[in-house]
Structures are given as structure tokens and as C-alpha cells.
Write a protein that holds these residues in place. Sequence first.
Motif, mmCIF file in Angstrom:
data_model
loop_
_atom_site.group_PDB
_atom_site.id
_atom_site.type_symbol
_atom_site.label_atom_id
_atom_site.label_comp_id
_atom_site.label_asym_id
_atom_site.label_seq_id
_atom_site.Cartn_x
_atom_site.Cartn_y
_atom_site.Cartn_z
ATOM 1 N N LYS A 152 50.846 32.628 29.267
ATOM 2 C CA LYS A 152 49.303 32.735 28.967
ATOM 3 C C LYS A 152 48.775 32.191 30.499
ATOM 4 C CE LYS A 152 45.066 31.739 26.614
ATOM 5 N NZ LYS A 152 44.252 31.041 25.594
ATOM 6 N N ILE A 153 49.301 31.104 30.845
ATOM 7 C CA ILE A 153 48.404 30.390 31.837
ATOM 8 C C ILE A 153 48.617 31.383 33.090
ATOM 9 C CG2 ILE A 153 50.515 28.862 32.599
ATOM 10 C CD1 ILE A 153 48.419 26.671 33.241
ATOM 11 N N GLY A 154 49.811 31.941 33.404
ATOM 12 C CA GLY A 154 50.086 32.911 34.402
ATOM 13 C C GLY A 154 49.175 34.087 34.644
ATOM 14 N N ALA A 155 49.123 34.615 33.297
ATOM 15 C CA ALA A 155 48.121 35.865 33.029
ATOM 16 C C ALA A 155 46.670 35.602 33.162
ATOM 17 C CB ALA A 155 48.290 36.334 31.543
ATOM 18 N N VAL A 156 46.235 34.454 32.886
ATOM 19 C CA VAL A 156 44.836 33.695 33.234
ATOM 20 C C VAL A 156 44.706 33.799 34.669
ATOM 21 C CG1 VAL A 156 43.265 32.095 32.970
ATOM 22 C CG2 VAL A 156 44.459 32.767 30.935
ATOM 23 N N THR A 157 45.630 33.221 35.288
ATOM 24 C CA THR A 157 45.468 33.081 36.932
ATOM 25 C C THR A 157 45.324 34.580 37.383
ATOM 26 O OG1 THR A 157 46.928 31.176 36.973
ATOM 27 C CG2 THR A 157 46.586 32.266 38.907
ATOM 28 N N ALA A 158 46.213 35.458 36.997
ATOM 29 C CA ALA A 158 46.001 36.966 37.430
ATOM 30 C C ALA A 158 44.757 37.442 37.174
ATOM 31 C CB ALA A 158 47.327 37.808 36.557
ATOM 32 N N LEU A 159 44.036 37.214 36.053
ATOM 33 C CA LEU A 159 42.870 37.654 35.774
ATOM 34 C C LEU A 159 41.881 37.134 36.864
ATOM 35 C CD1 LEU A 159 42.670 37.542 31.969
ATOM 36 C CD2 LEU A 159 42.708 39.606 33.349
ATOM 37 N N TYR A 160 41.962 35.833 37.054
ATOM 38 C CA TYR A 160 41.054 35.143 38.158
ATOM 39 C C TYR A 160 41.241 35.779 39.450
ATOM 40 C CZ TYR A 160 39.300 31.635 34.839
ATOM 41 O OH TYR A 160 38.510 30.941 33.975
ATOM 42 N N GLU A 161 42.559 36.174 39.690
ATOM 43 C CA GLU A 161 43.007 36.666 41.087
ATOM 44 C C GLU A 161 42.163 37.984 41.234
ATOM 45 O OE1 GLU A 161 47.293 34.527 41.980
ATOM 46 O OE2 GLU A 161 47.135 36.299 41.055
ATOM 47 N N SER A 162 42.392 38.966 40.236
ATOM 48 C CA SER A 162 41.826 40.191 40.075
ATOM 49 C C SER A 162 40.278 40.074 40.530
ATOM 50 C CB SER A 162 42.081 40.965 38.727
ATOM 51 O OG SER A 162 41.768 42.065 38.605
ATOM 52 N N ARG A 163 39.610 39.248 39.625
ATOM 53 C CA ARG A 163 38.264 39.097 39.827
ATOM 54 C C ARG A 163 37.965 38.747 41.479
ATOM 55 N NH1 ARG A 163 33.727 41.656 38.847
ATOM 56 N NH2 ARG A 163 31.647 40.526 38.662
ATOM 57 N N GLU A 164 38.647 37.604 41.744
ATOM 58 C CA GLU A 164 38.524 37.311 43.157
ATOM 59 C C GLU A 164 38.319 38.762 44.017
ATOM 60 O OE1 GLU A 164 39.872 34.035 46.817
ATOM 61 O OE2 GLU A 164 41.181 34.908 45.399
ATOM 62 N N GLN A 165 39.528 39.268 43.844
ATOM 63 C CA GLN A 165 39.634 40.417 44.888
ATOM 64 C C GLN A 165 38.683 41.446 44.676
ATOM 65 O OE1 GLN A 165 43.311 42.791 43.973
ATOM 66 N NE2 GLN A 165 43.405 43.305 46.102
ATOM 67 N N GLN A 166 38.039 41.770 43.485
ATOM 68 C CA GLN A 166 37.011 42.510 43.261
ATOM 69 C C GLN A 166 35.874 42.194 43.979
ATOM 70 O OE1 GLN A 166 36.711 42.500 39.176
ATOM 71 N NE2 GLN A 166 38.130 44.204 38.690
ATOM 72 N N LEU A 167 35.396 40.948 43.948
ATOM 73 C CA LEU A 167 34.267 40.286 44.505
ATOM 74 C C LEU A 167 34.374 40.242 46.017
ATOM 75 C CD1 LEU A 167 33.211 37.500 42.044
ATOM 76 C CD2 LEU A 167 32.124 39.788 42.166
ATOM 77 N N ARG A 168 35.608 40.065 46.567
ATOM 78 C CA ARG A 168 35.701 40.154 47.990
ATOM 79 C C ARG A 168 35.579 41.545 48.637
ATOM 80 N NH1 ARG A 168 40.907 39.309 49.434
ATOM 81 N NH2 ARG A 168 41.699 38.676 47.486
ATOM 82 N N ALA A 169 36.042 42.414 47.581
ATOM 83 C CA ALA A 169 35.541 43.723 48.185
ATOM 84 C C ALA A 169 34.247 44.374 48.145
ATOM 85 C CB ALA A 169 36.510 44.977 47.340
ATOM 86 N N HIS A 170 33.332 43.613 46.885
ATOM 87 C CA HIS A 170 31.998 44.022 47.040
ATOM 88 C C HIS A 170 31.453 43.285 48.201
ATOM 89 C CE1 HIS A 170 32.174 46.077 43.346
ATOM 90 N NE2 HIS A 170 32.330 44.770 42.442
ATOM 91 N N LEU A 171 31.690 42.226 48.546
ATOM 92 C CA LEU A 171 31.025 41.422 49.501
ATOM 93 C C LEU A 171 31.472 42.094 50.906
ATOM 94 C CD1 LEU A 171 29.480 39.171 50.681
ATOM 95 C CD2 LEU A 171 31.430 37.815 50.726
ATOM 96 N N HIS A 172 32.543 42.461 50.829
ATOM 97 C CA HIS A 172 32.801 43.266 52.471
ATOM 98 C C HIS A 172 32.365 44.558 52.459
ATOM 99 C CE1 HIS A 172 35.544 44.800 55.357
ATOM 100 N NE2 HIS A 172 35.619 46.013 54.724
ATOM 101 N N ASN A 173 32.124 45.435 51.375
ATOM 102 C CA ASN A 173 31.275 46.519 51.463
ATOM 103 C C ASN A 173 29.930 46.447 51.757
ATOM 104 O OD1 ASN A 173 33.631 47.916 50.569
ATOM 105 N ND2 ASN A 173 33.013 48.244 48.437
ATOM 106 N N LEU A 174 29.229 45.100 51.136
ATOM 107 C CA LEU A 174 27.970 44.824 51.575
ATOM 108 C C LEU A 174 27.780 44.366 52.968
ATOM 109 C CD1 LEU A 174 27.081 42.983 48.343
ATOM 110 C CD2 LEU A 174 26.217 45.054 49.079
ATOM 111 N N SER A 175 28.774 43.771 53.494
ATOM 112 C CA SER A 175 28.684 43.318 55.061
ATOM 113 C C SER A 175 28.985 44.454 55.881
ATOM 114 C CB SER A 175 30.171 42.319 55.131
ATOM 115 O OG SER A 175 29.703 41.162 54.210
ATOM 116 N N GLN A 176 29.781 45.745 55.289
ATOM 117 C CA GLN A 176 29.627 46.713 56.132
ATOM 118 C C GLN A 176 28.529 47.550 56.417
ATOM 119 O OE1 GLN A 176 32.515 47.518 57.982
ATOM 120 N NE2 GLN A 176 33.211 45.418 57.536
ATOM 121 N N GLY A 177 27.951 47.623 55.099
ATOM 122 C CA GLY A 177 26.740 48.273 54.977
ATOM 123 C C GLY A 177 25.521 47.502 55.866
ATOM 124 N N ALA A 178 25.624 46.273 55.985
ATOM 125 C CA ALA A 178 24.530 45.604 56.512
ATOM 126 C C ALA A 178 24.675 45.906 58.193
ATOM 127 C CB ALA A 178 24.659 44.416 56.448
#
Length: 140
Positions: free
Chosen positions: A107-133
Motif C-alpha cells: 500500500k505504501i508504494g501505491a500511495v506514493t505512486a498516487l502522489y507522483e501522478s498528481r504532482e505530474q498532473q499539476l506540473r503539466a498544468h503549470l507548464h501549460n499555463l506558463s506557455q499560455g502566458a
Amino acid sequence: MIALAVCALLATSAPAAPPANKTQSLRDCINTAPGPGGIARCEKLEQTRLQQRIEDLARAIRTRLDNRQRLAFDRSQQAWQTFFDSELAMLDISGAARRDGLGKSLKIGAVTALYESREQQLRAHLHNLSQGAASERPSE
């Protein structure tokens, strides 16, 4: 998750290592971890780092949004938290069903993977917003 189980098995014979520092990668920490307890500590350290990174990314995203967009982002954040909580519940259910007793360890590794996935999603959103600006700036 299989990789975590393999690492747990390999690490049980590893010599004791100093505690992980904040700059050490998860993989490096696991490679030097003194057994399953050490691996769990590595995962917890990584989860703490990822949670902080997620909070930092969310703050950075919110500063780039107007009020209407922030509402959409806040709904996204709430939906992700609901998803995360549901996944934790399912990890408990499916882990308890394992006959080999590895559910809690995996379970502990699966939880880490969930957090990694969310971090990646947010990095992509921030990158997209930066590209738009950047593309909205007038060319010189």
C-alpha cells in the motif's frame, strides 16, 4: 508495486544504512534501506516531499488563474482528493484480500505512486499555463 515487493525482499539482507536525507532520491533511499521498515521510511519521506511539492504547485497554479478559473481548479483539487481517499479505501480492501499478507507493505508504494501522478498532473498544468502566458506576450 511488484518492484517495491522485490526491493523489500532484497533489502531484508542489506546492511544497516544511515537515515535518508532530504536530497536523496527515493530509489537511492530504498537501495540503502535497512529492511522493510527502512523502505517504509523512505516511502514516507518521499510522500512528505511530494505533498509539499503538490501544495507548492497548487499555489503557483492558483496565482496564474482568475477567480472563475480558480473555482474550476478548486473543484479539480476537491475531485482529486475524493479520488485519493477512495483509492486509499480500495487499497485497504484489496490489500486485505491478499493471501500472502503483503497488502499493507504494498500500500505504501501505491500511495506514493498516487502522489507522483498528481504532482505530474499539476506540473503539466503549470507548464501549460506558463506557455499560455509566454505566448500572450507581445513580440519585440
